[in-house]
Enzyme design. Structure first.
Site, PDB file in Angstrom:
ATOM      1  CE1 TYR A 167      -9.698 -15.924  -2.185  1.00  0.00           C
ATOM      2  CE2 TYR A 167      -8.360 -15.859  -0.189  1.00  0.00           C
ATOM      3  CZ  TYR A 167      -9.283 -16.504  -0.999  1.00  0.00           C
ATOM      4  OH  TYR A 167      -9.793 -17.720  -0.617  1.00  0.00           O
ATOM      5  CE  LYS A 171     -13.117 -16.329  -1.353  1.00  0.00           C
ATOM      6  NZ  LYS A 171     -14.208 -17.233  -1.780  1.00  0.00           N
TER       7      LYS A 171
END
Length: 273
Positions: A167, A171
């Site tokens: 993640y 990002k």
């Protein structure tokens, strides 16, 4: 009459964006969701304003995003003021694990990384490219991507926030994509920026139920690291508070006042909690 397109509109922060933006006088608010019918039903029941429209679109399906841009143009007359890229994924498989915790199953690690990148980075780039022609014809000309404090290099380095690697990496890549778009379009007055919503009370990802002993251990460490980073931190905020804080930043951010290409918190700075 401002126009808004919000992705990931079926629940959580996306739905709260629909609720708050639809209260803006004269606003045209469009939510992009995978399940159009279910989201329309929820909007009718819980918001009940006629200025909210729902279009179908999936970040993993380029053609659906292309169709969503066409549908949006029909609703707005060919322009768009604000694109709020809220949609994304936090993999439950890796959310409370470190990258080294994932080493025992390299195939699963690779799949998790690819899924995170496909949705959180590649899907967003397709979204921006497809909606930019509408943004260029809008008045506000703002594209805002929701990111995460996990993607702040200094936070990771200084406080050891090491969970949720896939993640975080996806990002971080999204933030750099935002900077690239800013470099290309700043002279046209188009604002590209990333903003973290903070730690928010949304379903699923903050729930410790079903976590392994190692994941619970990691979660406990993160709690202590958060306390070291922000002793004032009292816990997750509500979607209502998070969206209200973010909209305050979004409304006042411009290329001219220095927000172009930036990655900020819900407070408009680098204080993530």
């Amino acid at each position: 009459m401002p126009s808004y397109l919000v992705t990931g509109a079926s629940r959580g922060l996306g739905f709260e964006f629909l609720r708050q933006l639809s209260a803006v006088p004269g606003a045209v608010v469009i939510g992009l969701a995978r399940d159009k019918a279910a989201t329309e039903k929820k909007v009718s029941a819980e918001i009940g304003r006629p200025n909210v429209h729902v279009v179908h679109g999936e970040l993993t399906d380029y053609e659906s995003l292309k169709k969503a841009a066409e549908d949006t143009a029909k609703i707005t007359g060919g322009s768009l003021d604000y694109l709020i890229a809220n949609g994304g994924i936090v993999s439950r498989y890796s959310a409370f694990k470190t990258l080294y915790d994932l080493a025992d199953d390299p195939k699963a690690l690779e799949e998790d990384l690819l899924t995170s990148y496909k949705i959180n980075t590649i899907g967003q780039i397709h979204l921006f490219n497809l909606f930019l022609p509408l943004i260029k014809k809008g008045e506000a000309k703002k594209i805002v991507a929701l990111s995460s404090g996990h993607a702040d290099y200094d936070l990771i380095r200084d406080f050891g926030i090491v969970i949720a690697g896939p993640y975080t990496l996806s990002k971080t890549a999204l933030n750099f994509a935002i900077a690239k778009y800013h470099g290309e379009f700043k002279n046209e007055g188009i604002l590209f920026m990333s903003i973290s919503p903070g730690v928010v009370e949304t379903s699923g990802h903050n729930d410790p139920e079903g976590l392994s002993e190692r994941e619970l251990e990691n979660l406990g460490k993160v709690g202590q690291q958060f306390a070291n980073y922000a002793p004032h931190f009292k816990g997750a905020i509500t979607p209502e508070e998070s969206v209200r804080l973010m909209l305050d930043i979004i409304n006042r951010a411009t290329v001219e006042n220095g927000y172009g290409g930036t990655f900020v918190s819900q407070f408009g700075n680098k204080q993530w909690l």
